[in-house]
Design a protein around this motif. Structure first.
Motif, PDB file in Angstrom:
ATOM      1  N   TRP A 193       0.836  -1.202   0.000  1.00 14.98           N
ATOM      2  CA  TRP A 193       0.000   0.000   0.000  1.00 14.98           C
ATOM      3  C   TRP A 193       0.877   1.261   0.000  1.00 14.98           C
ATOM      4  N   ALA A 194       1.986   1.226   0.747  1.00 10.84           N
ATOM      5  CA  ALA A 194       2.931   2.358   0.756  1.00 10.84           C
ATOM      6  C   ALA A 194       3.574   2.533  -0.613  1.00 10.84           C
ATOM      7  N   LEU A 195       3.899   1.418  -1.267  1.00 11.35           N
ATOM      8  CA  LEU A 195       4.529   1.486  -2.584  1.00 11.35           C
ATOM      9  C   LEU A 195       3.551   1.962  -3.654  1.00 11.35           C
ATOM     10  N   LEU A 196       2.274   1.594  -3.508  1.00 13.26           N
ATOM     11  CA  LEU A 196       1.270   2.118  -4.438  1.00 13.26           C
ATOM     12  C   LEU A 196       1.211   3.634  -4.342  1.00 13.26           C
ATOM     13  N   LEU A 197       1.352   4.144  -3.114  1.00 15.67           N
ATOM     14  CA  LEU A 197       1.405   5.594  -2.896  1.00 15.67           C
ATOM     15  C   LEU A 197       2.623   6.176  -3.601  1.00 15.67           C
ATOM     16  N   GLU A 198       3.787   5.517  -3.422  1.00 15.28           N
ATOM     17  CA  GLU A 198       5.018   6.015  -4.041  1.00 15.28           C
ATOM     18  C   GLU A 198       4.911   6.046  -5.562  1.00 15.28           C
ATOM     19  N   TYR A 199       4.624   4.893  -6.155  1.00 19.43           N
ATOM     20  CA  TYR A 199       4.613   4.811  -7.615  1.00 19.43           C
ATOM     21  C   TYR A 199       3.528   5.688  -8.228  1.00 19.43           C
ATOM     22  N   GLY A 200       2.325   5.622  -7.639  1.00 24.61           N
ATOM     23  CA  GLY A 200       1.211   6.384  -8.195  1.00 24.61           C
ATOM     24  C   GLY A 200       1.435   7.878  -8.143  1.00 24.61           C
ATOM     25  N   LEU A 201       1.854   8.379  -6.979  1.00 25.22           N
ATOM     26  CA  LEU A 201       2.057   9.823  -6.853  1.00 25.22           C
ATOM     27  C   LEU A 201       3.333  10.275  -7.550  1.00 25.22           C
ATOM     28  N   ALA A 202       4.318   9.376  -7.693  1.00 22.09           N
ATOM     29  CA  ALA A 202       5.509   9.727  -8.478  1.00 22.09           C
ATOM     30  C   ALA A 202       5.112   9.964  -9.930  1.00 22.09           C
ATOM     31  N   VAL A 203       4.282   9.081 -10.459  1.00 19.34           N
ATOM     32  CA  VAL A 203       3.789   9.261 -11.830  1.00 19.34           C
ATOM     33  C   VAL A 203       2.997  10.555 -11.943  1.00 19.34           C
ATOM     34  N   ALA A 204       2.100  10.790 -10.972  1.00 13.75           N
ATOM     35  CA  ALA A 204       1.260  11.989 -11.016  1.00 13.75           C
ATOM     36  C   ALA A 204       2.090  13.268 -10.918  1.00 13.75           C
ATOM     37  N   SER A 205       3.084  13.279 -10.009  1.00 16.59           N
ATOM     38  CA  SER A 205       3.884  14.494  -9.812  1.00 16.59           C
ATOM     39  C   SER A 205       4.783  14.766 -11.009  1.00 16.59           C
ATOM     40  N   VAL A 206       5.377  13.718 -11.575  1.00 16.56           N
ATOM     41  CA  VAL A 206       6.248  13.914 -12.740  1.00 16.56           C
ATOM     42  C   VAL A 206       5.414  14.330 -13.955  1.00 16.56           C
ATOM     43  N   ALA A 207       4.223  13.763 -14.088  1.00 19.37           N
ATOM     44  CA  ALA A 207       3.340  14.169 -15.189  1.00 19.37           C
ATOM     45  C   ALA A 207       2.958  15.641 -15.046  1.00 19.37           C
ATOM     46  N   SER A 208       2.759  16.083 -13.805  1.00 16.70           N
ATOM     47  CA  SER A 208       2.443  17.491 -13.545  1.00 16.70           C
ATOM     48  C   SER A 208       3.628  18.382 -13.913  1.00 16.70           C
ATOM     49  N   GLY A 209       4.845  17.980 -13.520  1.00 15.10           N
ATOM     50  CA  GLY A 209       6.043  18.736 -13.881  1.00 15.10           C
ATOM     51  C   GLY A 209       6.284  18.717 -15.383  1.00 15.10           C
ATOM     52  N   TRP A 210       6.012  17.583 -15.999  1.00 12.79           N
ATOM     53  CA  TRP A 210       6.160  17.455 -17.451  1.00 12.79           C
ATOM     54  C   TRP A 210       5.261  18.455 -18.180  1.00 12.79           C
ATOM     55  N   SER A 211       4.060  18.620 -17.670  1.00 12.72           N
ATOM     56  CA  SER A 211       3.118  19.567 -18.271  1.00 12.72           C
ATOM     57  C   SER A 211       3.685  20.991 -18.269  1.00 12.72           C
ATOM     58  N   LEU A 246      -4.768  18.893 -18.225  1.00 14.22           N
ATOM     59  CA  LEU A 246      -5.072  17.950 -19.306  1.00 14.22           C
ATOM     60  C   LEU A 246      -3.820  17.321 -19.925  1.00 14.22           C
ATOM     61  N   PRO A 247      -2.725  18.083 -20.171  1.00 18.11           N
ATOM     62  CA  PRO A 247      -1.525  17.437 -20.729  1.00 18.11           C
ATOM     63  C   PRO A 247      -0.998  16.308 -19.843  1.00 18.11           C
ATOM     64  N   ILE A 273      -0.570  12.351 -21.187  1.00 18.08           N
ATOM     65  CA  ILE A 273       0.711  11.623 -21.235  1.00 18.08           C
ATOM     66  C   ILE A 273       0.626  10.321 -20.435  1.00 18.08           C
ATOM     67  N   ILE A 274      -0.117  10.321 -19.339  1.00 10.27           N
ATOM     68  CA  ILE A 274      -0.277   9.091 -18.547  1.00 10.27           C
ATOM     69  C   ILE A 274      -0.996   8.018 -19.357  1.00 10.27           C
ATOM     70  N   PHE A 275      -2.040   8.396 -20.069  1.00  9.70           N
ATOM     71  CA  PHE A 275      -2.772   7.415 -20.873  1.00  9.70           C
ATOM     72  C   PHE A 275      -1.948   6.926 -22.067  1.00  9.70           C
ATOM     73  N   LEU A 276      -1.121   7.790 -22.637  1.00 15.72           N
ATOM     74  CA  LEU A 276      -0.257   7.362 -23.747  1.00 15.72           C
ATOM     75  C   LEU A 276       0.793   6.348 -23.265  1.00 15.72           C
ATOM     76  N   ILE A 277       1.345   6.603 -22.072  1.00 12.15           N
ATOM     77  CA  ILE A 277       2.318   5.664 -21.506  1.00 12.15           C
ATOM     78  C   ILE A 277       1.644   4.335 -21.166  1.00 12.15           C
ATOM     79  N   ALA A 278       0.413   4.404 -20.662  1.00 11.72           N
ATOM     80  CA  ALA A 278      -0.339   3.174 -20.366  1.00 11.72           C
ATOM     81  C   ALA A 278      -0.520   2.347 -21.632  1.00 11.72           C
ATOM     82  N   LEU A 279      -0.815   3.016 -22.742  1.00 14.20           N
ATOM     83  CA  LEU A 279      -0.979   2.330 -24.030  1.00 14.20           C
ATOM     84  C   LEU A 279       0.311   1.618 -24.428  1.00 14.20           C
ATOM     85  N   LEU A 280       1.448   2.305 -24.241  1.00 16.26           N
ATOM     86  CA  LEU A 280       2.748   1.700 -24.559  1.00 16.26           C
ATOM     87  C   LEU A 280       3.027   0.487 -23.680  1.00 16.26           C
TER      88      LEU A 280
END
Length: 463
Positions: A111-129, A161-162, A166-173
């Motif tokens: 559960w702690a790792l789900l927090l890490e991976y999920g929010l890492a993806v979310a935060s980097v996607a936000s910075g990427w935008s 939105l960006p 990007i998260i959905f495009l990576i999911a597709l890959l």
């Protein structure tokens, strides 16, 4: 009931799952793993944190913050390497916890790792935008303000939105297969490392030693606080351990991939920190794109444009690897019965967990689209540090288990090094804010509800 909570999963059961119809295909070598690690680690940390943390916490001594965080990560990496080569099964620290400490601790770790991976993806996607906006503005292309930031009606932004796209495009890959994903990752890693080296080679000629004075403006306490924050920059090497089940010769390749990627990234972080704070006073670096900003200050706009492109590409690899780690963790949880079995279904055509990838991506995209970057980053750190603490301590118990064949890699200076790793992670976790602890507490309460409402009753160990 207490006995059931701490029931451990036999190692032969875990290894037996790898030969079942739900197993993942073994296609990765040591170099693939190193590139996965560099792809996950080098992103927001190198393009944003050296400036913002230097401005608020560490000053030019940010380089010491990176070194301290690297030492903590290196000790944890050695522990991870022993586990990954001994128990080469998907799930990372969650799986190790299941073998050593039992189901309840394993669930909390997962559960702690789900927090890490999920929010890492979310935060980097936000910075990427943010970097995408900066890059496109150079071509006079403007993404509408209302859909380019987290939910903040006062600032006129409602959804990022960006970041969601990007998260959905990576999911597709990722649904197309890990080998295809690593090919894309390889090209992007080479590109972003080249961009970082370009920044260092150009910036070093504009370094002014006076910008390093005072070197430690916030004292050593500021350096330690900075270390707790730049720890975020090293996240990713543990995601490499999630690939254990898809690695050829894991006893040899897992330690090379984990430790090798950490060494490469530490050297790059140190060089960027020294050059960046030497080019521009740390007091001016609290901006969303400090590396590009520093190049604009010295009128190297063409290099700034290339760096922005490198950041846009580089952050994609972080999203790719961290989302990969998250989906493999959800896969392990589903395979053990702690989450619905549909989360462990493998698509027969692509040999990937397609349903779980899209489910995970949708949840993460909601966070990326609505929550601000600074709120996401600290929460990522606390989940990671908790996992590192348990893995470090777990080495001591791993050595005592006689039913587990010894791995090819052994953590050196046992048992001193695992204990020191545990204590350093515990110390860094105390440097995080009270708000972070509160949010983490809420997350774990939700996790406990899910475990006792579903996981405990559906666990395959009940059979």
């Amino acid at each position: 009931m207490l006995k059931q909570l701490f029931r451990r999963k036999p190692i032969d059961t875990l290894l037996g799952q790898m030969s079942s119809h739900t197993h993942l295909k073994q296609t990765l070598g040591a170099f693939d793993l190193m590139l996965l690690g560099v792809g996950a680690i080098i992103g927001t940390g190198i393009f944003i944190l050296p400036g913002t943390v230097a401005a608020i916490h560490s000053g030019p001594a940010i380089v010491f913050s990176f070194i301290i965080a690297a030492v903590v990560c290196a000790l944890a990496a050695l522990c991870y390497s022993e586990f990954a080569s001994t128990v080469p099964v998907a799930g990372s620290a969650y799986t190790y916890g299941y073998v050593i400490f039992g189901e309840f601790i394993a669930w909390l770790l997962g559960w702690a790792l789900l927090l890490e991976y999920g929010l890492a993806v979310a935060s980097v996607a936000s910075g990427w935008s943010s970097y995408l906006n900066a890059f496109l503005s150079g071509f006079h292309i403007k993404i509408p303000h209302a859909i380019s930031g987290s939910f903040n009606p006062a600032a006129g932004t409602f959804i990022n939105l960006p970041a969601i796209i990007i998260i959905f495009l990576i999911a597709l890959l990722l649904t197309r297969g890990i080998k295809e994903s690593t090919r894309v990752n390889r090209v992007m890693v080479i590109l972003k490392v080249s961009v970082i080296l370009l920044f260092i080679l150009v910036g070093i000629f504009y370094v002014k030693p006076t910008n390093w004075q005072p070197f430690m403006p916030f004292g050593f306490s500021g350096v330690l606080n900075g270390a707790a924050l730049v720890f975020f920059a090293y996240l990713g090497f543990d995601a490499v351990s999630s690939a254990a089940e898809e690695v050829k010769n894991p006893k040899r390749n897992m330690p090379i991939g984990i430790i090798g990627s950490l060494v490469v990234c530490t050297l790059l972080y140190m060089l960027v920190s020294i050059v960046l704070t030497g080019m521009v006073s740390y007091t001016k670096l609290n901006v969303t794109d400090p590396v590009a900003f520093a190049l604009q200050v010295i009128n190297q706009n063409w290099v700034a444009g290339i760096v922005s492109l490198g950041a846009v590409v580089g952050m994609i690899t972080v999203i790719l690897v961290m989302m990969y780690g998250g989906t493999r963790l959800v896969y392990a949880l589903g395979r053990d019965g702690l989450l619905p079995k549909s989360m462990a279904e493998i698509n027969q055509k692509y040999k990937t967990p397609v349903k779980n990838t899209w489910t995970y991506a949708t949840i993460v995209a909601v966070f990326a689209g609505l929550i601000p970057l600074d709120k996401l980053a600290e929460l990522v750190n606390i989940g990671t540090l908790l996992a590192f603490m348990v893995v470090s301590l777990g080495i001591i118990f791993l050595r005592r288990k006689k039913d587990i064949a010894s791995g090819a890699f052994k953590t050196p200076f046992y048992p001193v090094l695992p204990i020191v790793s545990f204590l350093l992670c515990a110390f860094l976790i105390t440097r995080l804010s009270a708000a972070t602890w509160t949010a983490c507490g809420i997350w774990f309460v939700i996790g406990l509800v899910i475990y006792f409402a579903y996981g405990f009753r559906h666990s395959h160990l009940n059979k």
